[in-house]
Write an enzyme that holds these catalytic residues in place. Structure first.
Site, mmCIF file in Angstrom:
data_model
loop_
_atom_site.group_PDB
_atom_site.id
_atom_site.type_symbol
_atom_site.label_atom_id
_atom_site.label_comp_id
_atom_site.label_asym_id
_atom_site.label_seq_id
_atom_site.Cartn_x
_atom_site.Cartn_y
_atom_site.Cartn_z
ATOM 1 C CB ALA A 128 -0.892 -0.017 1.235
ATOM 2 N N GLY B 148 0.787 -5.069 1.049
ATOM 3 C CA GLY B 148 -0.446 -5.161 0.263
ATOM 4 C C GLY B 148 -0.224 -5.794 -1.100
ATOM 5 C CD GLU C 245 -2.031 -7.718 3.167
ATOM 6 O OE1 GLU C 245 -1.734 -6.534 2.873
ATOM 7 O OE2 GLU C 245 -2.631 -8.027 4.199
ATOM 8 C CD GLU D 61 2.053 -5.583 5.672
ATOM 9 O OE1 GLU D 61 2.891 -6.478 5.931
ATOM 10 O OE2 GLU D 61 1.166 -5.724 4.814
#
Ligand code: HXC
Length: 244
Positions: A52, A95, A98, A118
């Protein structure tokens, strides 16, 4: 077959709101397009996606994240009925990892690196990483990756079951497109039924999953694909599926 290429080279394909909305919009459009039988999602040679967008997130508060339900829009990928292959070269982090795991399977270039770093940013996975990684690779390795933030290469990702195949980086896209073409050449309802059956394995007990599979298997006998596939085998010719 539909191809989506993440293309934010200046930020290693970091997932910001605009990119997310765009990709989700195209995925939904592909899912509703009868001419498309399978989807490939890829990035660049350097990065599938480095997570992200940290620049976009860094000043947000809990209430911002909560009110926006930040990145929950990606949940829609698990409702896409057509198979999605993630073709990963370079970094698939946070992300990005993911997102790759939200796809149905991952084909990796031998230069790929996967991780959930993260923890180094003072946060944790937020698009299902703690759940999907654990289901894919088991609790011990998931804890290792999520708690230490270390990255694994394509070979380790293959050995632990995170990725299905490892190929030379320059062949990645053609291998993924071939796989998508092959899937798209099969009976369309059989492909959807098979994807549904496998996904069920993550949600229910073994006996419920087998019962569900049995019904889907029996339902396949209501399709013209089953008639054609079996007739073609017996007549020693290639099957030609109509999509019904
Ligand atoms: C914003 C990013 C970014 C990211 C890279 N960039 N990753 N920008 N968000 N996630 C930008 C860098 O700031 C830099 O911009 C440019 O891309 C090139 O990156 P470099 O770091 O210079 O490249 P390199 O040294 O090769 O290192 C590559 C890297 C590193 C290992 C991928 O960039 C990295 O560690 N990125 C962060 C990975 C990460 O922590 N991901 C998890 C994010 S949190 P400039 O302008 O300086 O050139 C997350 C949460 C998901 O994903 C859940 C949300 C609900």
């Amino acid at each position: 077959m539909g191809l989506i290429t993440l293309n934010r080279p200046k930020a290693m394909n970091a997932l910001n709101d605009d990119l997310s909305q765009e990709v989700i919009g195209v995925l939904k459009a592909f899912d509703g397009d009868a001419s498309i039988g399978a989807i490939v999602l890829t990035g660049s040679e350097k990065a599938f996606a480095a997570g992200a967008d940290i620049r976009e997130m860094h000043e947000k508060s809990f209430v911002d994240m909560f009110n926006e339900n930040y990145f929950s829009a990606w949940d829609v990928i698990s409702t896409i009925r057509k198979p999605i292959i993630a073709a990963v070269n370079g970094f698939a982090l946070g992300g990005g990892c993911e997102l790759a795991m939200l796809c149905d399977f991952i084909i990796a270039g031998s230069n790929a690196k996967f991780g959930q770093p993260e923890i180094k940013l003072g946060i944790l996975p937020g698009i299902g990483g703690s759940q999907r990684l654990t289901r894919l690779v088991g609790r011990s390795l998931a804890m290792d990756l999520i708690l230490t933030g270390r990255l694994i290469d394509a070979q380790e990702a293959k050995a632990c079951g995170l990725v299905a195949r490892v190929v030379p980086p320059e062949e990645l896209l053609s291998v993924a497109l071939d796989a998508a073409d092959k899937i798209a050449s099969y009976s369309y309802p059989a492909v959807l039924l098979a994807k549904e059956a496998v996904n069920r394995a993550e949600e229910v007990s073994l006996s419920e999953g087998v019962r569900h599979e049995r019904r889907l298997f029996q339902a396949a006998f209501a399709t013209s694909g089953q008639k054609e596939g079996m007739a073609a085998f017996l007549e020693k010719r290639e099957a030609v599926f109509s999509g019904r």
